[in-house]
Enzyme design. Sequence first.
Site, PDB file in Angstrom:
ATOM      1  N   LYS A   1       0.817  -1.218   0.000  1.00  0.00           N
ATOM      2  CA  LYS A   1       0.000   0.000   0.000  1.00  0.00           C
ATOM      3  C   LYS A   1       0.853   1.271   0.000  1.00  0.00           C
ATOM      4  CE  LYS A   1      -4.318  -1.833   1.793  1.00  0.00           C
ATOM      5  NZ  LYS A   1      -4.021  -3.257   2.055  1.00  0.00           N
TER       6      LYS A   1
HETATM    7  C1  LIG Z   1      -4.706  -4.350   1.525  1.00  0.00           C
HETATM    8  C2  LIG Z   1      -4.001  -5.631   1.498  1.00  0.00           C
HETATM    9  C3  LIG Z   1      -4.403  -6.689   0.644  1.00  0.00           C
HETATM   10  C4  LIG Z   1      -5.639  -6.611  -0.217  1.00  0.00           C
HETATM   11  O1  LIG Z   1      -5.514  -5.717  -1.301  1.00  0.00           O
HETATM   12  P1  LIG Z   1      -6.800  -5.209  -2.080  1.00  0.00           P
HETATM   13  O2  LIG Z   1      -6.321  -4.186  -3.039  1.00  0.00           O
HETATM   14  O3  LIG Z   1      -7.716  -4.623  -1.014  1.00  0.00           O
HETATM   15  O4  LIG Z   1      -7.438  -6.386  -2.732  1.00  0.00           O
HETATM   16  C5  LIG Z   1      -3.625  -7.843   0.608  1.00  0.00           C
HETATM   17  N1  LIG Z   1      -2.540  -7.984   1.403  1.00  0.00           N
HETATM   18  C6  LIG Z   1      -2.134  -7.005   2.235  1.00  0.00           C
HETATM   19  C7  LIG Z   1      -0.940  -7.237   3.088  1.00  0.00           C
HETATM   20  C8  LIG Z   1      -2.837  -5.799   2.325  1.00  0.00           C
HETATM   21  O5  LIG Z   1      -2.421  -4.836   3.157  1.00  0.00           O
END
Ligand SMILES: *Cc1c(COP(=O)(O)O)cnc(C)c1O
Length: 432
Positions: free
Chosen positions: A107
């Site tokens: 993210k």
């Molecule tokens: C947010 C997140 C996901 C999921 O991603 P999306 O874009 O919401 O499908 C998967 N793994 C981790 C570690 C995350 O922080």
Amino acid sequence: MKYYSLNKQAPSVSFREATVRGQAPDKGLYFPENIPTVDAAVIRNIEKYPAEELGYIIMQPYVGDEIDEDSLRRIVSETVDFSFPLVPVSPSIASLELFHGPTLAFKDVGARFMSRCLGHFSKQQNGRITVLVATSGDTGGAVANGFLGVEGVEVVILYPSGKVSDVQELQLTTCGQNITALEVQGSFDDCQAMVKDAFMDVDLTHKLQLTSANSINVARWLPQQLYYFFAYQQWKDKNAPPVISVPSGNFGNICAGLLAHVSGLPVQHFIAACNANDAVAAYLDSGTYQPKTAVPTISNAMDVGNPSNFVRVLELFKGSHKNITEKISGYTVSDDTTRETIANVYKRFNYTLDPHGAVAFYALERYLSDHPQQKGIFLETAHPVKFPETVEAVTGSRIAVPLSAQPLFSKEKKSILMDPSFGSLKEWLMNR
Ligand SMILES: *Cc1c(COP(=O)(O)O)cnc(C)c1O
């Protein structure tokens, strides 16, 4: 580039407006009016491009002339200033490690790009922008770190007290400056409901320019395409493109990969790897979409019952179940299987998965056992040190804290305790 609302009841807007608003006034998600094609020569010579140059080429058409070239180049290069290595795990499976950023999760990419775009746009207007975000763990840290020190932007993060891991809490609560953490004595759902109410509240929206920072926002969603291109840069056999398995919750990440593919990136097939929260995997099987109530799992960043970005996936494929299933397969992976996978992969390959990557690894291995000529990549979306209780219990060995995360442990937590009611949030926001 213009963006239209997927609810089709609001006017199309510029990249700037889509970023500042987050969501359209009709509550729809914004979607680009056309999908740019990446020059075939760029794909053919992809290994020659430095990350920041490739990133600029991919992002520029989505931004258009809303940000000048110099500023956009700076924003992109700050977004991708860490590594995205593709690490072989088994003869047919490689890990795209997306956890080398400042908060050890993928993210960071979206949060860094969005924060810098908002900072850029805030200079062209009067008054500050307030980013309000609820987090179950990873989003908050990435947003806090991404927005730290960005002028013209205040960030308020709501998180459920006692329900995030130690590393996650430190990442949320130790920034200071323009970042405030509200420690809500309730659940993640309470935090999310409080934020939703704030966006609907006339007093608040008059007083503050509010926006959100989740993957609904195009400036957080779109740059997630970049690391799919970086993966292909490092993929050896360009004649046999990879199968890519994505651990999915809100479906922003996989949807960005699909967008990259539609614009020209070679990918054999996509796998939507889900935990027990598998509304989309069920849709891929049956053709019927039935949102669920989220249930807690050990891959908690994927505990989403009704993924917001699923409507964007549908839009990409013109709503055709047949077209979608030709390109995406869905798998549901239980917590028990996730733990077994972490243990097995550690034993077989001496590679430590986090619970989210483990879901994706297992789904990919299942798919490849039915398609033995193919090879694949799974997205390792977080560093295992963010989930030490789960991972160390099954591998039986301690995870070393990466150097970049060590300073966190000497910082002091600062949060504001709040009861889980919108009234308390409103009072605090109105009077600060
Ligand atoms: C947010 C997140 C996901 C999921 O991603 P999306 O874009 O919401 O499908 C998967 N793994 C981790 C570690 C995350 O922080």
